[in-house]
Design an enzyme around this catalytic site. Structure first.
Site, PDB file in Angstrom:
ATOM      1  N   SER A 125       0.902  -1.287  -0.101  1.00 25.76           N
ATOM      2  CA  SER A 125       0.035  -0.052  -0.041  1.00 25.76           C
ATOM      3  C   SER A 125       0.893   1.220   0.122  1.00 25.76           C
ATOM      4  O   SER A 125       2.033   1.132   0.557  1.00 25.76           O
ATOM      5  CB  SER A 125      -0.906  -0.178   1.174  1.00 25.76           C
ATOM      6  N   TYR A 150      -2.174  -1.530  11.068  1.00 22.97           N
ATOM      7  CA  TYR A 150      -2.362  -2.138   9.629  1.00 22.97           C
ATOM      8  C   TYR A 150      -1.294  -1.735   8.825  1.00 22.97           C
ATOM      9  O   TYR A 150      -0.516  -2.680   8.113  1.00 22.97           O
ATOM     10  CB  TYR A 150      -3.626  -1.490   9.143  1.00 22.97           C
ATOM     11  N   LYS A 154       1.884  -3.854   6.488  1.00 24.63           N
ATOM     12  CA  LYS A 154       2.340  -3.833   5.049  1.00 24.63           C
ATOM     13  C   LYS A 154       3.756  -3.494   5.148  1.00 24.63           C
ATOM     14  O   LYS A 154       4.646  -4.055   4.125  1.00 24.63           O
ATOM     15  CB  LYS A 154       1.443  -2.708   4.543  1.00 24.63           C
TER      16      LYS A 154
HETATM   17  C1  UD1 Z   1      -7.301   4.106   3.584  1.00 25.30           C
HETATM   18  C2  UD1 Z   1      -6.047   3.635   4.435  1.00 25.30           C
HETATM   19  C3  UD1 Z   1      -5.033   2.968   3.724  1.00 25.30           C
HETATM   20  C4  UD1 Z   1      -5.564   1.586   2.977  1.00 25.30           C
HETATM   21  C5  UD1 Z   1      -6.748   2.121   2.516  1.00 25.30           C
HETATM   22  C6  UD1 Z   1      -7.241   0.699   1.851  1.00 25.30           C
HETATM   23  C7  UD1 Z   1      -6.033   5.480   6.150  1.00 25.30           C
HETATM   24  C8  UD1 Z   1      -5.436   6.658   7.020  1.00 25.30           C
HETATM   25  N1  UD1 Z   1      -5.729   5.048   5.284  1.00 25.30           N
HETATM   26  O1  UD1 Z   1      -6.618   5.081   2.814  1.00 25.30           O
HETATM   27  O2  UD1 Z   1      -3.734   2.828   4.781  1.00 25.30           O
HETATM   28  O3  UD1 Z   1      -4.817   1.238   2.280  1.00 25.30           O
HETATM   29  O4  UD1 Z   1      -7.605   2.822   2.920  1.00 25.30           O
HETATM   30  O5  UD1 Z   1      -8.422   1.024   1.045  1.00 25.30           O
HETATM   31  O6  UD1 Z   1      -7.240   5.102   6.859  1.00 25.30           O
HETATM   32  N2  UD1 Z   1     -13.008  10.625   3.477  1.00 25.30           N
HETATM   33  C9  UD1 Z   1     -13.928  11.338   3.849  1.00 25.30           C
HETATM   34  N3  UD1 Z   1     -15.004  10.990   4.204  1.00 25.30           N
HETATM   35  C10 UD1 Z   1     -15.280   9.601   4.524  1.00 25.30           C
HETATM   36  C11 UD1 Z   1     -14.163   8.376   4.090  1.00 25.30           C
HETATM   37  C12 UD1 Z   1     -13.157   9.223   3.591  1.00 25.30           C
HETATM   38  O7  UD1 Z   1     -14.017  12.576   3.677  1.00 25.30           O
HETATM   39  O8  UD1 Z   1     -16.546   9.171   4.972  1.00 25.30           O
HETATM   40  C13 UD1 Z   1     -11.740  11.066   2.811  1.00 25.30           C
HETATM   41  C14 UD1 Z   1     -10.327  10.829   3.651  1.00 25.30           C
HETATM   42  O9  UD1 Z   1     -10.346  11.959   4.681  1.00 25.30           O
HETATM   43  C15 UD1 Z   1      -9.412  10.693   2.417  1.00 25.30           C
HETATM   44  C16 UD1 Z   1     -10.303  10.216   1.379  1.00 25.30           C
HETATM   45  O10 UD1 Z   1     -11.443  10.551   1.688  1.00 25.30           O
HETATM   46  O11 UD1 Z   1      -8.979  11.933   2.293  1.00 25.30           O
HETATM   47  C17 UD1 Z   1     -10.031   8.943   0.963  1.00 25.30           C
HETATM   48  O12 UD1 Z   1     -10.195   8.110   2.323  1.00 25.30           O
HETATM   49  P1  UD1 Z   1     -10.351   6.299   2.188  1.00 25.30           P
HETATM   50  O13 UD1 Z   1     -11.273   5.917   1.126  1.00 25.30           O
HETATM   51  O14 UD1 Z   1     -10.652   6.304   3.671  1.00 25.30           O
HETATM   52  O15 UD1 Z   1      -8.787   5.977   1.897  1.00 25.30           O
HETATM   53  P2  UD1 Z   1      -7.489   6.409   2.580  1.00 25.30           P
HETATM   54  O16 UD1 Z   1      -7.525   6.823   3.990  1.00 25.30           O
HETATM   55  O17 UD1 Z   1      -6.506   7.234   1.403  1.00 25.30           O
END
Ligand code: UD1
Length: 337
Positions: A125, A150, A154
């Site tokens: 990742s 987690y 990795k």
């Molecule tokens: C997350 C994990 C990452 C993992 C990946 C697997 C974290 C910090 N990172 O990535 O290690 O490999 O998932 O799929 O958790 N967001 C919102 N509202 C929401 C959900 C997300 O605003 O309800 C935003 C988050 O702040 C982020 C973006 O959307 O900026 C993507 O979030 P997400 O889909 O959870 O992925 P990551 O956090 O990048």
């Protein structure tokens, strides 16, 4: 040739099984069904006209893993997806993550090192880079201290494979995914999160469908053009195809080193608001959302430099953000119908 896909009924695993079968590989899946369903086999069969072999097995059961490899001596390569992946859960229950993601990896490698040669592909990742200083992120960017158990699994997983490959007949490719989203265009397979989705795109599609009231956008005051975080969202089918190319590279002995590492992303960063707007465009409906405080542990920005994957692996992501979101939306509607 037969490929073992662990976690082959999960989100990325199932799409990879489809692409492997499309390319003529035989597939045997191991999955413990902890975050997937046997129904996924039907979806894979509907797309490819071929049902992969499936063994329900928990890789923590070492004796069963040994038995499995005795029974399946004809496995040419392994793509290892099976792992727990919820960041928040890993903070609350680290040992579950170390047992699920590390012990199981060791058991698999112990079996593979007994073979005269073995090809191994590992799901890593972009989380290993933490908040990288330079965008886009190359494979040479430094590894940062993991922000969660987690993420640590990795990093440790990559180290275990690297140490082992050096002294065994195992050749390995570590694939560092950015943010996989979307579903197969047929809508026969896709992402099936248990409970409330933690990831952005399933939360958006569930909100669009009316299952959730509104999306919380975590942070609107980041130092980015629109104040929301930036990620590199990659269509899961593109990602799956990269696994097949990586496996062919190992099987044909085209790898230049015993361990190779590739970033898998599109190379384009999109903000949370851009993802929302993409959803609104492809679905033709407004998405209710509000900006809330930042989520702990989120990096500001992460998108891939894809030069190495493009030039060395010979793979490039094809789908646009809109296409990926459209496939996720089609899947959400199919699953709920
Ligand atoms: C997350 C994990 C990452 C993992 C990946 C697997 C974290 C910090 N990172 O990535 O290690 O490999 O998932 O799929 O958790 N967001 C919102 N509202 C929401 C959900 C997300 O605003 O309800 C935003 C988050 O702040 C982020 C973006 O959307 O900026 C993507 O979030 P997400 O889909 O959870 O992925 P990551 O956090 O990048």
């Amino acid at each position: 040739m037969k490929i073992l896909v662990t976690g082959g009924l999960g989100f990325i695993g199932s799409h990879t099984v489809v692409e492997l079968q499309n390319q003529g590989f035989d597939v045997v899946i191991i999955d413990d069904l902890s975050n997937s369903s046997e129904d996924v086999l039907k979806g894979i069969t509907a797309i490819t006209n071929k049902t992969p072999e499936f063994e329900k097995l928990d890789l923590r059961e070492k004796a069963k893993v040994q038995e499995f490899f005795k029974k399946h001596q004809d496995i040419s390569g392994v793509i290892h997806f099976a792992a727990s992946k919820a960041v928040g859960e890993s903070v609350g229950n680290p040992l579950l993550y170390y047992e699920n993601n590390i012990n199981t990896l060791v058991y698999l490698l112990q079996e593979l090192q007994q073979k005269s040669e073995a090809s191994f592909i590992f799901s890593s990742s972009c989380t290993v880079y933490g908040q990288a200083e330079v965008m886009p992120i190359t494979e040479n960017a430094s590894i940062q201290t993991a922000m969660s158990p987690y993420g640590n699994t990795k990093q440790i997983g990559e180290e275990i494979i690297t140490d082992t490959a050096k002294v065994t007949n195992i050749n390995a490719i570590l694939l560092r995914y950015f943010n996989p989203i979307g579903a197969h265009p047929s809508a026969e397979i896709g992402e099936l999160p248990l409970g409330v989705p933690q990831n952005l795109v399933p939360f958006i599609t569930q909100t669009g469908f009316g299952l959730r009231q509104e999306l919380s956008v975590f942070g609107g005051d980041y130092p980015t053009p629109d104040g929301t975080c930036i990620r590199d969202y990659i269509h899961v089918v593109d990602l799956a195809k990269a696994h097949v190319i990586a496996m062919q590279r190992l099987l044909e002995k085209k790898n230049l080193e015993k361990i190779e590492i590739f970033n898998l992303g599109t190379g384009t960063g999109s903000s949370v608001l851009e993802v929302i707007h993409s959803f609104e465009k492809v679905s033709g409906q407004k998405l209710p959302y509000k900006i809330v405080p930042r989520r702990e542990g989120d990096v500001i920005s992460a998108y891939a430099n894809t030069d190495k994957a493009n030039n060395v692996l010979g793979w490039t992501a094809q789908s646009t953000l809109d296409q990926a979101i459209e496939s996720a939306w089609k899947w959400e509607q199919k699953v709920r119908s």
